[in-house]
Structures are given as structure tokens and as C-alpha cells.
Design a protein around this motif. Structure first.
Motif, short mmCIF file in Angstrom:
data_model
loop_
_atom_site.label_atom_id
_atom_site.label_comp_id
_atom_site.label_asym_id
_atom_site.label_seq_id
_atom_site.Cartn_x
_atom_site.Cartn_y
_atom_site.Cartn_z
N THR A 6 25.20 16.72 52.80
CA THR A 6 24.98 15.28 52.65
C THR A 6 24.32 14.99 51.30
OG1 THR A 6 24.78 15.02 55.02
CG2 THR A 6 23.89 13.25 53.67
N CYS A 7 23.38 15.83 50.93
CA CYS A 7 22.68 15.64 49.65
C CYS A 7 23.66 15.78 48.48
CB CYS A 7 21.55 16.67 49.54
SG CYS A 7 20.56 16.49 48.05
N LEU A 8 24.53 16.81 48.52
CA LEU A 8 25.50 16.98 47.45
C LEU A 8 26.47 15.80 47.43
CD1 LEU A 8 26.79 18.41 45.11
CD2 LEU A 8 28.04 19.85 46.75
N ARG A 9 26.92 15.38 48.59
CA ARG A 9 27.84 14.25 48.67
C ARG A 9 27.21 13.02 48.00
NH1 ARG A 9 30.06 10.00 51.20
NH2 ARG A 9 32.12 10.21 52.07
N ASP A 10 25.95 12.74 48.33
CA ASP A 10 25.24 11.60 47.74
C ASP A 10 25.07 11.77 46.23
OD1 ASP A 10 25.06 10.39 50.21
OD2 ASP A 10 22.98 10.99 50.55
N ARG A 11 24.77 13.01 45.80
CA ARG A 11 24.61 13.27 44.36
C ARG A 11 25.92 13.04 43.61
NH1 ARG A 11 22.94 18.89 44.36
NH2 ARG A 11 23.56 18.84 42.17
N LEU A 12 27.03 13.42 44.23
CA LEU A 12 28.33 13.19 43.60
C LEU A 12 28.61 11.70 43.44
CD1 LEU A 12 30.35 15.92 45.51
CD2 LEU A 12 29.89 15.92 43.04
N VAL A 13 28.31 10.94 44.49
CA VAL A 13 28.51 9.48 44.42
C VAL A 13 27.56 8.88 43.39
CG1 VAL A 13 28.39 7.31 45.69
CG2 VAL A 13 29.44 9.32 46.76
N ASP A 14 26.29 9.33 43.39
CA ASP A 14 25.32 8.84 42.40
C ASP A 14 25.82 9.09 40.98
OD1 ASP A 14 23.59 8.09 44.44
OD2 ASP A 14 22.30 9.86 44.23
N ALA A 15 26.32 10.30 40.74
CA ALA A 15 26.82 10.64 39.40
C ALA A 15 28.02 9.75 39.04
CB ALA A 15 27.22 12.12 39.34
N GLY A 16 28.87 9.48 40.03
CA GLY A 16 30.01 8.60 39.79
C GLY A 16 29.57 7.19 39.45
N VAL A 17 28.58 6.68 40.16
CA VAL A 17 28.07 5.33 39.90
C VAL A 17 27.49 5.26 38.49
CG1 VAL A 17 26.27 3.66 40.56
CG2 VAL A 17 27.66 4.76 42.33
N GLU A 18 26.71 6.26 38.11
CA GLU A 18 26.11 6.29 36.77
C GLU A 18 27.17 6.40 35.69
OE1 GLU A 18 23.28 9.49 36.92
OE2 GLU A 18 22.10 8.49 38.49
N LEU A 19 28.16 7.27 35.91
CA LEU A 19 29.23 7.44 34.94
C LEU A 19 30.04 6.15 34.78
CD1 LEU A 19 30.83 9.39 33.12
CD2 LEU A 19 32.13 10.07 35.15
N LEU A 20 30.30 5.50 35.88
CA LEU A 20 31.03 4.24 35.86
C LEU A 20 30.29 3.19 35.04
CD1 LEU A 20 33.45 2.63 36.95
CD2 LEU A 20 32.10 2.16 38.99
N ALA A 21 28.98 3.09 35.25
CA ALA A 21 28.17 2.11 34.52
C ALA A 21 28.12 2.44 33.03
CB ALA A 21 26.76 2.05 35.10
N ALA A 22 28.05 3.71 32.70
CA ALA A 22 27.89 4.11 31.30
C ALA A 22 29.20 4.13 30.52
CB ALA A 22 27.25 5.50 31.24
N GLU A 23 30.29 4.59 31.18
CA GLU A 23 31.51 4.83 30.42
C GLU A 23 32.75 4.12 30.95
OE1 GLU A 23 32.10 8.92 29.34
OE2 GLU A 23 29.94 9.31 29.46
N GLY A 24 32.64 3.49 32.10
CA GLY A 24 33.78 2.73 32.63
C GLY A 24 34.67 3.52 33.55
N LEU A 25 35.61 2.81 34.10
CA LEU A 25 36.50 3.33 35.12
C LEU A 25 37.32 4.53 34.65
CD1 LEU A 25 37.43 2.85 38.01
CD2 LEU A 25 39.01 1.13 37.16
N GLN A 26 37.76 4.51 33.41
CA GLN A 26 38.61 5.59 32.91
C GLN A 26 37.89 6.93 32.87
OE1 GLN A 26 37.42 3.11 31.08
NE2 GLN A 26 36.24 4.13 29.50
N ALA A 27 36.57 6.93 32.86
CA ALA A 27 35.80 8.18 32.79
C ALA A 27 35.58 8.84 34.15
CB ALA A 27 34.44 7.90 32.14
#
Length: 193
Positions: A6-27
Motif C-alpha cells: 500500500t505504501c509503494l502504491r501510494d508513493r507511485l501515485v504521489d510521484a505521478g501527481v508531482e511529475l504531472l504538476a512539474a512537467e505535464g501529462l506527456q511526462a
């Protein structure tokens, strides 16, 4: 699922949210999210069998954030039903303008149509809330139809404002004035807020 899963799953989603905010959908790739999480590029597949599954989990986070903003806006609004509908509309537009990558992801048709991870269910409560406000304001109205038209107008306004098309076409730089015009078109005249 174990706590570490569960922790890894949440970390993956967190990283995706941060990446999306920083670099956009294409990243948003599985490989880049894995790299940012510090796991092998195959590790995300244990939790998200497809790229769309991971994107859906990230989009669910966006819907949760938007719902929280909407609840907060309604909690702060002490006016009547129209004022609450205006607060809800404003929260929606502010979210779209502040988080364009997340907003675009949340309304990707391939995610919504596939209903991955119940994403469609995540998007409906806000619409139901708007429909309820409209029904309370005018019980003789076709609330779902009016809410749908208002939502479509808000969605279009967000897209066109982000691209500066509305400002160019109307010469208007006052977001609030355009929002009031949208609300008046669907809900009738208000108090000018």
C-alpha cells in the motif's frame, strides 16, 4: 495487500501527481514514475497492470482534491443557493487553472470510458452536488440538464481561458466578470458576486 505494498502504491501515485504538476501529462510514464520513486521500472506493474491503471489512480487523486476544494468553498459560503453554486463553479475553475495537467488528465475520455478503478464514480459526486444546488434553487427546473449545461460552459471556459482564447475574443481580462455572465446565463441574475 500488505502495508508495504500500500505504501509503494501510494508513493507511485504521489510521484505521478508531482511529475504531472512539474512537467505535464506527456511526462507521465511508468518508467519515469518508477525512477522518481526509486524502484525498478517493472515495479509499478505489481500495483498497476497497465499505464491507464496508474493514470486513473492519479486522476482519482485529482478528483479527491477537487472535491475537497468544492467542500471547502461551500463551507465558507454563507449565502443562498445561487451563491453556493457560484462558489462551487469558482472552485472548479480555479482548480482547472491552477492544475492544468491534472485537470486534463481527469477528463481524458479513454480513462473515463474505460472506467478504470472506478474513475467515473469519482467524477459524479461533484456533478450531483451541483445538480442538488440547482434543484434547491428552482425545483421546477430540469436540474440535471441545467447542471450539465453549466458544467459544459465552465469546462469550456476553463479550457479557453487557459489558452487565452477568451481574453483574445472578448477583450476581457476579468475572470470574475465572465464567470458571473456564465452563472447568470444558467442560473439567472445574482448579487453580482
Amino acid at each position: 495487500m500488505t502495508e508495504s505494498d500500500t505504501c509503494l502504491r501510494d508513493r507511485l501515485v504521489d510521484a505521478g501527481v508531482e511529475l504531472l504538476a512539474a512537467e505535464g501529462l506527456q511526462a507521465l510514464t511508468l518508467r519515469e514514475i518508477a525512477r522518481r520513486t526509486g524502484v525498478s521500472h517493472g515495479a509499478p506493474r505489481r500495483h498497476f497492470p497497465t499505464h491507464l491503471d496508474l493514470l486513473s489512480a492519479i486522476a482519482r487523486r485529482g478528483f479527491a482534491d477537487l472535491a475537497g476544494r468544492a467542500r471547502g468553498a461551500l463551507d465558507r459560503e454563507t449565502g443562498g443557493v445561487r451563491a453556493q453554486a457560484a462558489a462551487l463553479a469558482r472552485a472548479y475553475l480555479e482548480f482547472a487553472l491552477e492544475q492544468p495537467g491534472m485537470y486534463d488528465l481527469m477528463f481524458r475520455h479513454d480513462l473515463l470510458e474505460s472506467d478504470r478503478l472506478g474513475l467515473r464514480e469519482s467524477s459524479l459526486p461533484l456533478f450531483s452536488l451541483l445538480t442538488g444546488l440547482i434543484a434547491a434553487d428552482g425545483p421546477d427546473t430540469d436540474a440535471p440538464r441545467v447542471a450539465g449545461a453549466l458544467w459544459a460552459n465552465l469546462h469550456g471556459m476553463a479550457q479557453l481561458w487557459r489558452r487565452r482564447s477568451l481574453q483574445l475574443a472578448t477583450g476581457e481580462e476579468d475572470f470574475e466578470a465572465l464567470l458571473e455572465t456564465v452563472l447568470a446565463a444558467h442560473l439567472g441574475p445574482g448579487d453580482g458576486r
